[in-house]
Design an enzyme around this catalytic site. Structure first.
Site, PDB file in Angstrom:
ATOM      1  N   ARG A   8       0.831  -1.208   0.000  1.00  0.00           N
ATOM      2  CA  ARG A   8       0.000   0.000   0.000  1.00  0.00           C
ATOM      3  C   ARG A   8       0.859   1.250   0.000  1.00  0.00           C
ATOM      4  O   ARG A   8       1.894   1.312   0.646  1.00  0.00           O
ATOM      5  CB  ARG A   8      -0.862   0.017   1.274  1.00  0.00           C
ATOM      6  CG  ARG A   8      -1.971  -1.011   1.288  1.00  0.00           C
ATOM      7  CD  ARG A   8      -3.113  -0.631   0.372  1.00  0.00           C
ATOM      8  NE  ARG A   8      -3.733   0.622   0.766  1.00  0.00           N
ATOM      9  CZ  ARG A   8      -4.739   0.714   1.624  1.00  0.00           C
ATOM     10  NH1 ARG A   8      -5.229  -0.387   2.177  1.00  0.00           N
ATOM     11  NH2 ARG A   8      -5.268   1.874   1.937  1.00  0.00           N
ATOM     12  N   GLY A  27       0.655   5.518  10.708  1.00  0.00           N
ATOM     13  CA  GLY A  27       1.683   4.639  11.307  1.00  0.00           C
ATOM     14  C   GLY A  27       3.100   5.179  11.449  1.00  0.00           C
ATOM     15  O   GLY A  27       3.528   6.103  10.761  1.00  0.00           O
ATOM     16  N   ASP A 139       7.753  -6.559   2.877  1.00  0.00           N
ATOM     17  CA  ASP A 139       6.747  -7.490   3.359  1.00  0.00           C
ATOM     18  C   ASP A 139       6.254  -8.581   2.408  1.00  0.00           C
ATOM     19  O   ASP A 139       6.591  -8.629   1.240  1.00  0.00           O
ATOM     20  CB  ASP A 139       5.578  -6.720   3.948  1.00  0.00           C
ATOM     21  CG  ASP A 139       5.178  -7.317   5.301  1.00  0.00           C
ATOM     22  OD1 ASP A 139       5.810  -8.293   5.714  1.00  0.00           O
ATOM     23  OD2 ASP A 139       4.231  -6.811   5.925  1.00  0.00           O
ATOM     24  N   HIS A 163       8.141  -8.112   7.493  1.00  0.00           N
ATOM     25  CA  HIS A 163       7.584  -7.619   8.758  1.00  0.00           C
ATOM     26  C   HIS A 163       6.974  -8.737   9.594  1.00  0.00           C
ATOM     27  O   HIS A 163       6.772  -8.571  10.788  1.00  0.00           O
ATOM     28  CB  HIS A 163       6.507  -6.562   8.469  1.00  0.00           C
ATOM     29  CG  HIS A 163       7.090  -5.276   7.964  1.00  0.00           C
ATOM     30  ND1 HIS A 163       7.209  -4.152   8.736  1.00  0.00           N
ATOM     31  CD2 HIS A 163       7.612  -4.940   6.758  1.00  0.00           C
ATOM     32  CE1 HIS A 163       7.759  -3.174   8.042  1.00  0.00           C
ATOM     33  NE2 HIS A 163       8.017  -3.639   6.822  1.00  0.00           N
ATOM     34  N   LYS A 272      -3.787 -12.635  16.490  1.00  0.00           N
ATOM     35  CA  LYS A 272      -3.576 -11.794  17.685  1.00  0.00           C
ATOM     36  C   LYS A 272      -4.056 -12.482  18.970  1.00  0.00           C
ATOM     37  O   LYS A 272      -3.907 -11.930  20.060  1.00  0.00           O
ATOM     38  CB  LYS A 272      -4.265 -10.432  17.517  1.00  0.00           C
ATOM     39  CG  LYS A 272      -3.782  -9.641  16.295  1.00  0.00           C
ATOM     40  CD  LYS A 272      -2.336  -9.166  16.439  1.00  0.00           C
ATOM     41  CE  LYS A 272      -1.877  -8.375  15.200  1.00  0.00           C
ATOM     42  NZ  LYS A 272      -0.468  -7.990  15.234  1.00  0.00           N
ATOM     43  N   ASP A 366       3.409 -13.364  16.102  1.00  0.00           N
ATOM     44  CA  ASP A 366       3.500 -11.985  15.615  1.00  0.00           C
ATOM     45  C   ASP A 366       4.936 -11.686  15.212  1.00  0.00           C
ATOM     46  O   ASP A 366       5.861 -12.029  15.960  1.00  0.00           O
ATOM     47  CB  ASP A 366       3.087 -11.023  16.743  1.00  0.00           C
ATOM     48  CG  ASP A 366       2.339  -9.802  16.221  1.00  0.00           C
ATOM     49  OD1 ASP A 366       2.586  -9.423  15.066  1.00  0.00           O
ATOM     50  OD2 ASP A 366       1.515  -9.247  16.970  1.00  0.00           O
ATOM     51  N   LYS A 373       5.556  -2.095  22.071  1.00  0.00           N
ATOM     52  CA  LYS A 373       6.565  -1.035  22.161  1.00  0.00           C
ATOM     53  C   LYS A 373       5.904   0.334  22.351  1.00  0.00           C
ATOM     54  O   LYS A 373       6.436   1.206  23.036  1.00  0.00           O
ATOM     55  CB  LYS A 373       7.452  -1.042  20.915  1.00  0.00           C
ATOM     56  CG  LYS A 373       8.350  -2.273  20.842  1.00  0.00           C
ATOM     57  CD  LYS A 373       9.376  -2.197  19.734  1.00  0.00           C
ATOM     58  CE  LYS A 373      10.339  -3.386  19.834  1.00  0.00           C
ATOM     59  NZ  LYS A 373      11.392  -3.349  18.822  1.00  0.00           N
ATOM     60  N   ASP A 493      37.354 -36.794 -14.543  1.00  0.00           N
ATOM     61  CA  ASP A 493      38.515 -36.224 -15.227  1.00  0.00           C
ATOM     62  C   ASP A 493      38.068 -35.411 -16.433  1.00  0.00           C
ATOM     63  O   ASP A 493      37.377 -35.928 -17.308  1.00  0.00           O
ATOM     64  CB  ASP A 493      39.449 -37.356 -15.668  1.00  0.00           C
ATOM     65  CG  ASP A 493      39.955 -38.136 -14.486  1.00  0.00           C
ATOM     66  OD1 ASP A 493      40.970 -37.746 -13.906  1.00  0.00           O
ATOM     67  OD2 ASP A 493      39.286 -39.140 -14.105  1.00  0.00           O
TER      68      ASP A 493
HETATM   69  C1  GDG Z   1       2.843  -6.155  10.992  1.00  0.00           C
HETATM   70  C2  GDG Z   1       3.302  -7.406  11.731  1.00  0.00           C
HETATM   71  C3  GDG Z   1       4.930  -6.004  12.981  1.00  0.00           C
HETATM   72  C4  GDG Z   1      -3.916  -0.213  16.244  1.00  0.00           C
HETATM   73  N1  GDG Z   1      -5.093   0.354  16.534  1.00  0.00           N
HETATM   74  C5  GDG Z   1      -5.039   1.627  16.145  1.00  0.00           C
HETATM   75  C6  GDG Z   1      -3.792   1.849  15.625  1.00  0.00           C
HETATM   76  N2  GDG Z   1      -3.126   0.714  15.689  1.00  0.00           N
HETATM   77  C7  GDG Z   1      -1.751   0.553  15.253  1.00  0.00           C
HETATM   78  C8  GDG Z   1      -0.866   0.302  16.429  1.00  0.00           C
HETATM   79  C9  GDG Z   1       0.333  -0.327  15.782  1.00  0.00           C
HETATM   80  C10 GDG Z   1      -0.271  -1.010  14.562  1.00  0.00           C
HETATM   81  O1  GDG Z   1      -1.588  -0.555  14.413  1.00  0.00           O
HETATM   82  C11 GDG Z   1      -0.339  -2.517  14.734  1.00  0.00           C
HETATM   83  O2  GDG Z   1       0.966  -2.995  14.579  1.00  0.00           O
HETATM   84  P1  GDG Z   1       1.379  -4.432  15.018  1.00  0.00           P
HETATM   85  O3  GDG Z   1       2.853  -4.502  15.051  1.00  0.00           O
HETATM   86  O4  GDG Z   1       0.788  -4.722  16.338  1.00  0.00           O
HETATM   87  O5  GDG Z   1       0.731  -5.460  13.993  1.00  0.00           O
HETATM   88  P2  GDG Z   1       0.468  -5.605  12.391  1.00  0.00           P
HETATM   89  O6  GDG Z   1      -0.485  -4.621  11.873  1.00  0.00           O
HETATM   90  O7  GDG Z   1       0.031  -7.015  12.260  1.00  0.00           O
HETATM   91  O8  GDG Z   1       1.868  -5.366  11.668  1.00  0.00           O
HETATM   92  C12 GDG Z   1       3.804  -7.031  13.106  1.00  0.00           C
HETATM   93  C13 GDG Z   1       4.490  -4.847  12.130  1.00  0.00           C
HETATM   94  O9  GDG Z   1       4.010  -5.288  10.878  1.00  0.00           O
HETATM   95  C14 GDG Z   1       5.628  -3.867  11.893  1.00  0.00           C
HETATM   96  O10 GDG Z   1       6.732  -4.490  11.340  1.00  0.00           O
HETATM   97  O11 GDG Z   1       5.224  -5.540  14.285  1.00  0.00           O
HETATM   98  O12 GDG Z   1       4.282  -8.171  13.762  1.00  0.00           O
HETATM   99  O13 GDG Z   1       2.232  -8.338  11.842  1.00  0.00           O
HETATM  100  O14 GDG Z   1       1.236   0.653  15.364  1.00  0.00           O
HETATM  101  O15 GDG Z   1      -0.626   1.519  17.047  1.00  0.00           O
HETATM  102  N3  GDG Z   1      -3.393   3.044  15.174  1.00  0.00           N
HETATM  103  C15 GDG Z   1      -4.280   4.049  15.248  1.00  0.00           C
HETATM  104  N4  GDG Z   1      -5.535   3.878  15.718  1.00  0.00           N
HETATM  105  C16 GDG Z   1      -5.948   2.693  16.157  1.00  0.00           C
HETATM  106  O16 GDG Z   1      -7.086   2.547  16.563  1.00  0.00           O
HETATM  107  N5  GDG Z   1      -3.900   5.239  14.829  1.00  0.00           N
END
Ligand code: GDG
Length: 679
Positions: A8, A27, A139, A163, A272, A366, A373, A493
């Site tokens: 995307r 993000g 990814d 990722h 999750k 995950d 973090k 050979d």
């Molecule tokens: C993939 C990998 C890896 C969630 N709710 C809201 C919101 N979020 C944001 C969080 C976080 C992101 O979404 C979720 O990131 P994750 O890392 O938990 O999981 P994936 O989307 O599955 O991401 C994962 C990642 O890539 C990065 O390499 O860590 O393992 O699966 O940032 O904050 N953000 C907002 N509103 C929400 O309601 N703005």
């Protein structure tokens, strides 16, 4: 110059009054890549998020102005979105890479769409790659982009980051297209993973499924004549931005003066562990009734991949479980679970993190998990407790969290209890260690380190030149990939070794030995070394156990599952011995006879030129002719069942020779006797 390629673009498109408008995605990754793209000048290639049909219906889509970063959309039709994105990416790769083998679909139509779309992404970025841009592909949606791009631009500087987890070899190999995907990734100069285990799995797959030579200590895969660097680069969050958003929020009241908050924030996804988490929360309230009315579990679910059927099913299941648990424990003015299905803007999300006493981050699997973090970063008072799944990549770094097995409902329930009753000094000690670590490695540091590593890997890849065997492998690889099994027959050979004056001097080069070992590790390739030497001799000279060795032109075969000797050769040994005696008696200068059991070789390489003709065409004592071509370097005789037909068997003898110096040498004989003939 930098070119970022992701499924995307960093926008989401929405339709207002028939027109499409773009909103920037919030993000941390976007925030981290944006300044670098601006600094280096660059392009971001990706799908704008709306099928082409919708774009056309809306009269087109206007990309944001080029303000240092150019956004290049890759158009996808609704069918492609459904097959490449909804299909192969999210119903094949996503579940399998997260170890949900039972949820994985195998559909060659979606695979073909995935290939086509990946190729289109590669074409979209090829121009930048030609101009020397460092290309960074992101990814699991785009595993084949490096492969297609390398074909278009062999000199491309190319890095890939995954990722999500990279699964163990026995899971990965379940995919019928596993080898193509590996080759896709290995066309990069650098392949980056979140944690060491994923990199190790990848190295194992490269070794086992493609037979690549792997240097685990150095993190290097030698693939098709190129050196690919495999490294670990754990992603992080934008700590400064999160802290800034957390600061204005009111600090939480002392715990005694308020209810306790346990928080979960996730995309709606079966990886999750949402159901398991809810069951753990239920178990907690079941075991600790003293917390009824005092603790609230808030779950924020961000809608995701709504068009993929499994996800709406999952949503229904979660609705039911939340309803059941709330129905079971709710009291007037208190329900144990608050549950929102929506996306909050970061200004609202970060204060939630700051207020929460406990974060429950319990994915079943995950890649990293940024929520863990983000929660740690927003804990400005250093007093929250993170409960973290050991199946999340983040657990590798965040060891001061309460680490749990998300499948173990009792364990998670006990961890919630322990977190809520943890003394303040322990909470602070744990949280400040976690915060320090995350702050020391934020997402900006991640981007910079990855790009430095990518540039270095590209330099290294250019410096390491392909050996001729690697180059051959590169040519053969696409052909081999299409065949389930391949048998490779090689001579010793003149093929595995250069021709030398004396057979014992034909030593195998270390690089050649490594190629054979690599071939041996390749499951769909059987390697057979065929030689005129005795089987014991050729096996000693090659020294790679596990190969099949054919000695004495087929009289002897040794290998896995076979130990063969041509039957009845004893009958001819006497005739062979007398042939040897005759030849030795000729006493031609430089000529010599090599005895190899069931065959002998008459070596003429060292015969002076003037004598060659005589040596090559000579007669035996009984007047029969020994024939050979001029310049014959050696010729092999063997005795084999001529039977009673007495038919002559004459032809080329290639032992110890290499084209064009083929020997024609045969002893022609009458019926009923032993034959010395071509192999
Ligand atoms: C993939 C990998 C890896 C969630 N709710 C809201 C919101 N979020 C944001 C969080 C976080 C992101 O979404 C979720 O990131 P994750 O890392 O938990 O999981 P994936 O989307 O599955 O991401 C994962 C990642 O890539 C990065 O390499 O860590 O393992 O699966 O940032 O904050 N953000 C907002 N509103 C929400 O309601 N703005």
């Amino acid at each position: 110059m930098l070119a970022v390629v992701s499924n995307r673009l960093p926008f989401s498109a929405e339709r207002h009054h028939g027109e499409l408008s773009l909103t920037r995605s919030p993000g941390g990754l976007v925030a981290a890549l944006d300044p670098v793209l601006r600094r280096l000048g660059g392009v971001w290639v990706g799908w704008p998020g709306v099928p082409e049909e919708d774009v056309e219906a809306a009269g087109g889509l206007t990309m944001p102005p080029d303000d240092g970063v150019c956004y290049r959309p890759v158009p996808l039709s609704a069918r492609e979105v459904s097959q490449y994105y909804g299909g192969f990416s999210n119903r094949t790769l996503w579940p399998l890479f997260h170890y949900f083998v039972g949820r994985t679909t195998f559909d060659s139509a979606t695979w073909r769409a995935y290939e086509r779309v990946n190729e289109r992404f590669a074409v979209a970025v090829a121009e930048e790659a030609r101009r020397g841009a460092l290309v960074w592909v992101h990814d699991y949606h785009l595993l084949l982009v490096p492969y297609f791009l390398r074909r278009l631009v062999p000199q491309a500087r190319l890095a890939f980051f995954l990722h999500i987890p990279f699964p163990a070899a026995d899971v990965f190999r379940v995919l019928p297209w596993s080898r193509s995907l590996l080759r896709g990734m290995l066309a990069s100069d650098l392949v980056g993973f979140q944690v060491p285990a994923y990199a190790q799995h990848f190295l194992t797959c490269a070794e086992r499924l493609l037979g690549c030579e792997v240097d685990r200590a150095a993190g290097i895969v030698r693939s098709e004549g190129r050196e690919v660097s495999v490294q670990v680069h754990p992603i992080s969050v934008d700590t400064k931005a999160i802290e800034e958003r957390a600061r204005p929020a009111a600090p939480p009241l002392p715990q005694q003066e308020r209810g306790l908050e346990v928080l979960g924030v996730d995309r709606l996804d079966y990886t999750k562990g949402l159901q398991e988490r809810l069951l753990a929360v239920e178990r907690f309230f079941e075991r600790y009734p003293a917390y009824h009315g005092r603790v609230q579990f808030t779950q924020l679910l961000v809608p995701s991949r709504e068009r993929v059927a499994e996800y709406s099913q999952l949503k229904r299941e979660i609705d039911e479980t939340v309803g059941r648990i709330n129905g079971r424990f709710s009291e007037a003015g208190w329900a144990p679970i608050r549950y929102f299905v929506r996306s909050l803007p970061p200004e609202e999300l970060v204060p939630l993190y700051r207020q929460a006493d406990v974060a429950l981050v319990t994915p079943l699997r995950d890649g990293m998990n940024l929520v863990a973090k983000e929660y740690v970063t927003a804990q400005l008072e250093n007093d929250g407790v993170l409960i973290l799944s050991e199946m999340a990549g983040a657990a590798e770094e965040l060891q001061e969290a309460l680490i749990v097995n998300p499948f173990d409902v009792d364990m998670v329930a006990e961890a919630v209890h322990r977190a809520l009753s943890m003394p303040e000094d322990e909470r602070r000690a744990r949280m400040s260690a976690l915060r320090d670590r995350v702050r020391a490695h934020d997402v900006h540091a991640w981007v910079n380190r990855f790009l430095e590593a990518a540039a270095a890997a590209a330099r290294q890849a250019r410096a390491s030149t392909a050996s001729p065997t690697d180059a051959v492998l590169r040519r053969l690889a696409p052909w081999l990939a299409q065949r389930p099994t391949v048998a490779l027959f090689v001579d010793y050979d003149g093929t595995l070794t250069p021709l030398v004056a004396r057979p014992q001097e034909a030593r195998l080069a270390e690089a050649t030995r490594q190629v054979l070992e690599q071939a041996l590790r390749t499951p769909n390739v059987d390697v057979v070394v065929v030689s005129g030497r005795s089987v014991a001799d050729v096996r000693d000279m090659v020294g790679v156990s596990g190969l099949t060795y054919v000695g004495n032109h087929g009289f002897e075969i040794e290998g896995p599952g076979i130990s063969y000797r041509y039957p009845g050769t004893e009958r001819f040994l006497a005739a062979l011995a007398s042939a040897a005696t005759e030849l030795e008696a000729l006493a031609i200068e430089g000529a010599w006879v090599e005895h190899k059991g069931v065959t002998l070789t008459y070596h003429l390489r060292a015969v002076p030129r003037a004598l060659r003709e005589r040596a090559g065409t000579t007669r035996s004592r009984d007047g029969r002719r020994w024939t050979g071509t001029r310049g014959t370097p050696s010729c092999t005789w063997w005795c084999a069942g001529t039977g009673s037909s007495g038919r002559r068997a004459c032809g080329p003898c290639t032992s110890g020779t290499t084209p064009p110096m083929r020997t024609r040498f045969a002893r022609c004989q009458g019926s009923g006797g032993p034959s010395v003939s071509r192999r």
